[in-house]
Write a protein that holds these residues in place. Structure first.
Motif, PDB file in Angstrom:
ATOM      1  N   ILE A  55     -48.661  -6.013 -11.040  1.00 46.42           N
ATOM      2  CA  ILE A  55     -48.567  -4.659 -10.475  1.00 46.42           C
ATOM      3  C   ILE A  55     -49.405  -3.653 -11.258  1.00 46.42           C
ATOM      4  O   ILE A  55     -49.681  -2.568 -10.763  1.00 46.42           O
ATOM      5  CB  ILE A  55     -47.103  -4.168 -10.362  1.00 46.42           C
ATOM      6  N   TYR A  56     -49.815  -4.010 -12.473  1.00 52.24           N
ATOM      7  CA  TYR A  56     -50.605  -3.094 -13.297  1.00 52.24           C
ATOM      8  C   TYR A  56     -52.099  -3.382 -13.242  1.00 52.24           C
ATOM      9  O   TYR A  56     -52.886  -2.618 -13.772  1.00 52.24           O
ATOM     10  CB  TYR A  56     -50.147  -3.149 -14.755  1.00 52.24           C
ATOM     11  N   TYR A  57     -52.505  -4.501 -12.671  1.00 49.87           N
ATOM     12  CA  TYR A  57     -53.929  -4.833 -12.632  1.00 49.87           C
ATOM     13  C   TYR A  57     -54.679  -3.832 -11.767  1.00 49.87           C
ATOM     14  O   TYR A  57     -54.214  -3.458 -10.698  1.00 49.87           O
ATOM     15  CB  TYR A  57     -54.141  -6.236 -12.079  1.00 49.87           C
ATOM     16  N   PRO A  58     -55.845  -3.393 -12.220  1.00 47.57           N
ATOM     17  CA  PRO A  58     -56.655  -2.462 -11.419  1.00 47.57           C
ATOM     18  C   PRO A  58     -57.093  -3.104 -10.102  1.00 47.57           C
ATOM     19  O   PRO A  58     -57.222  -4.323  -9.998  1.00 47.57           O
ATOM     20  CB  PRO A  58     -57.860  -2.185 -12.308  1.00 47.57           C
ATOM     21  N   LEU A  59     -57.359  -2.273  -9.115  1.00 45.92           N
ATOM     22  CA  LEU A  59     -57.724  -2.765  -7.797  1.00 45.92           C
ATOM     23  C   LEU A  59     -59.129  -3.348  -7.766  1.00 45.92           C
ATOM     24  O   LEU A  59     -59.398  -4.298  -7.048  1.00 45.92           O
ATOM     25  CB  LEU A  59     -57.581  -1.639  -6.764  1.00 45.92           C
ATOM     26  N   CYS A 115     -52.042   3.962 -16.949  1.00 45.63           N
ATOM     27  CA  CYS A 115     -50.708   3.580 -17.425  1.00 45.63           C
ATOM     28  C   CYS A 115     -49.862   4.826 -17.674  1.00 45.63           C
ATOM     29  O   CYS A 115     -50.376   5.853 -18.124  1.00 45.63           O
ATOM     30  CB  CYS A 115     -50.811   2.774 -18.707  1.00 45.63           C
ATOM     31  N   PRO A 116     -48.563   4.735 -17.415  1.00 42.83           N
ATOM     32  CA  PRO A 116     -47.683   5.880 -17.665  1.00 42.83           C
ATOM     33  C   PRO A 116     -47.521   6.129 -19.163  1.00 42.83           C
ATOM     34  O   PRO A 116     -47.622   5.212 -19.969  1.00 42.83           O
ATOM     35  CB  PRO A 116     -46.355   5.458 -17.032  1.00 42.83           C
ATOM     36  N   GLU A 117     -47.274   7.360 -19.512  1.00 43.16           N
ATOM     37  CA  GLU A 117     -47.093   7.741 -20.919  1.00 43.16           C
ATOM     38  C   GLU A 117     -45.630   7.585 -21.331  1.00 43.16           C
ATOM     39  O   GLU A 117     -45.011   8.510 -21.858  1.00 43.16           O
ATOM     40  CB  GLU A 117     -47.576   9.175 -21.144  1.00 43.16           C
ATOM     41  N   VAL A 118     -45.092   6.423 -21.107  1.00 43.32           N
ATOM     42  CA  VAL A 118     -43.712   6.106 -21.468  1.00 43.32           C
ATOM     43  C   VAL A 118     -43.747   5.230 -22.711  1.00 43.32           C
ATOM     44  O   VAL A 118     -44.515   4.270 -22.773  1.00 43.32           O
ATOM     45  CB  VAL A 118     -42.998   5.362 -20.315  1.00 43.32           C
ATOM     46  N   THR A 119     -42.937   5.557 -23.700  1.00 44.70           N
ATOM     47  CA  THR A 119     -42.891   4.758 -24.916  1.00 44.70           C
ATOM     48  C   THR A 119     -41.774   3.730 -24.799  1.00 44.70           C
ATOM     49  O   THR A 119     -40.596   4.061 -24.842  1.00 44.70           O
ATOM     50  CB  THR A 119     -42.667   5.648 -26.150  1.00 44.70           C
ATOM     51  N   LEU A 131     -50.549  -7.244 -31.691  1.00 44.49           N
ATOM     52  CA  LEU A 131     -50.592  -5.805 -31.463  1.00 44.49           C
ATOM     53  C   LEU A 131     -49.318  -5.331 -30.773  1.00 44.49           C
ATOM     54  O   LEU A 131     -48.773  -6.019 -29.918  1.00 44.49           O
ATOM     55  CB  LEU A 131     -51.794  -5.436 -30.592  1.00 44.49           C
ATOM     56  N   THR A 132     -48.882  -4.139 -31.161  1.00 42.40           N
ATOM     57  CA  THR A 132     -47.758  -3.494 -30.494  1.00 42.40           C
ATOM     58  C   THR A 132     -48.341  -2.522 -29.484  1.00 42.40           C
ATOM     59  O   THR A 132     -49.116  -1.632 -29.845  1.00 42.40           O
ATOM     60  CB  THR A 132     -46.868  -2.743 -31.497  1.00 42.40           C
ATOM     61  N   TYR A 133     -47.971  -2.696 -28.227  1.00 43.33           N
ATOM     62  CA  TYR A 133     -48.454  -1.840 -27.150  1.00 43.33           C
ATOM     63  C   TYR A 133     -47.418  -0.774 -26.841  1.00 43.33           C
ATOM     64  O   TYR A 133     -46.225  -0.999 -27.026  1.00 43.33           O
ATOM     65  CB  TYR A 133     -48.743  -2.673 -25.902  1.00 43.33           C
ATOM     66  N   LYS A 134     -47.904   0.366 -26.369  1.00 43.53           N
ATOM     67  CA  LYS A 134     -47.008   1.489 -26.076  1.00 43.53           C
ATOM     68  C   LYS A 134     -46.002   1.145 -24.980  1.00 43.53           C
ATOM     69  O   LYS A 134     -44.850   1.552 -25.023  1.00 43.53           O
ATOM     70  CB  LYS A 134     -47.817   2.720 -25.677  1.00 43.53           C
ATOM     71  N   ASN A 135     -46.440   0.392 -23.975  1.00 42.19           N
ATOM     72  CA  ASN A 135     -45.537  -0.099 -22.936  1.00 42.19           C
ATOM     73  C   ASN A 135     -46.171  -1.319 -22.282  1.00 42.19           C
ATOM     74  O   ASN A 135     -47.287  -1.717 -22.624  1.00 42.19           O
ATOM     75  CB  ASN A 135     -45.169   0.990 -21.914  1.00 42.19           C
ATOM     76  N   GLU A 136     -45.468  -1.921 -21.356  1.00 39.31           N
ATOM     77  CA  GLU A 136     -45.933  -3.173 -20.753  1.00 39.31           C
ATOM     78  C   GLU A 136     -47.216  -3.001 -19.953  1.00 39.31           C
ATOM     79  O   GLU A 136     -47.997  -3.943 -19.823  1.00 39.31           O
ATOM     80  CB  GLU A 136     -44.842  -3.802 -19.901  1.00 39.31           C
ATOM     81  N   VAL A 195     -52.868  -4.554 -18.972  1.00 37.09           N
ATOM     82  CA  VAL A 195     -54.269  -4.168 -18.787  1.00 37.09           C
ATOM     83  C   VAL A 195     -55.147  -4.874 -19.821  1.00 37.09           C
ATOM     84  O   VAL A 195     -56.237  -5.358 -19.493  1.00 37.09           O
ATOM     85  CB  VAL A 195     -54.433  -2.638 -18.848  1.00 37.09           C
ATOM     86  N   ASP A 196     -54.695  -4.985 -21.071  1.00 37.08           N
ATOM     87  CA  ASP A 196     -55.444  -5.740 -22.075  1.00 37.08           C
ATOM     88  C   ASP A 196     -55.557  -7.202 -21.682  1.00 37.08           C
ATOM     89  O   ASP A 196     -56.601  -7.828 -21.870  1.00 37.08           O
ATOM     90  CB  ASP A 196     -54.782  -5.615 -23.447  1.00 37.08           C
ATOM     91  N   GLN A 197     -54.491  -7.740 -21.142  1.00 33.25           N
ATOM     92  CA  GLN A 197     -54.508  -9.128 -20.681  1.00 33.25           C
ATOM     93  C   GLN A 197     -55.525  -9.302 -19.551  1.00 33.25           C
ATOM     94  O   GLN A 197     -56.258 -10.283 -19.505  1.00 33.25           O
ATOM     95  CB  GLN A 197     -53.111  -9.533 -20.215  1.00 33.25           C
ATOM     96  N   TRP A 198     -55.590  -8.331 -18.667  1.00 37.62           N
ATOM     97  CA  TRP A 198     -56.541  -8.386 -17.554  1.00 37.62           C
ATOM     98  C   TRP A 198     -57.983  -8.265 -18.053  1.00 37.62           C
ATOM     99  O   TRP A 198     -58.871  -8.960 -17.597  1.00 37.62           O
ATOM    100  CB  TRP A 198     -56.212  -7.282 -16.555  1.00 37.62           C
TER     101      TRP A 198
END
Length: 94
Positions: free
Chosen positions: A41-45, A53-57, A66-71, A76-79
């Motif tokens: 659901i987060y992969y770009p079109l 990405c939302p600014e939710v911690t 690496l610790t990511y701010k959210n999933e 996106v890094d995985q993509w």
């Protein structure tokens, strides 16, 4: 005299409700039982699209240490960098 039974019922109901609410707040959460993030659901079109990405911690740890701010940031890094980056756990990396 009718106020006394009503007060007892009110006290019993409110104490039961308080117990339910506070016992859930202070219960330790086992993050290992939470499902992995739904990365699709987060992969770009398209490849030229920047993911927004939302600014939710809500920290997420990846296999790259690496610790990511959210999933969303993990997905996106995985993509972008390949499937070798995987989800480890919710929370900061140790």
């Amino acid at each position: 005299m009718t106020a006394f039974p009503c007060m007892i019922i009110f006290f019993l109901e409110s104490s039961t409700l308080a117990h339910i609410v506070f016992s859930e707040l202070f219960k330790p959460h086992d993050y290992s039982e939470w499902p992995e993030p739904p990365c699709k659901i987060y992969y770009p079109l398209d490849p030229l699209y920047d993911a927004d990405c939302p600014e939710v911690t809500a920290y997420v740890c990846g296999t790259n240490g690496l610790t990511y701010k959210n999933e969303c940031f993990l997905c996106v890094d995985q993509w972008e960098f390949g499937p070798h980056i995987k989800f480890v756990k919710y929370g900061k990396c140790d």
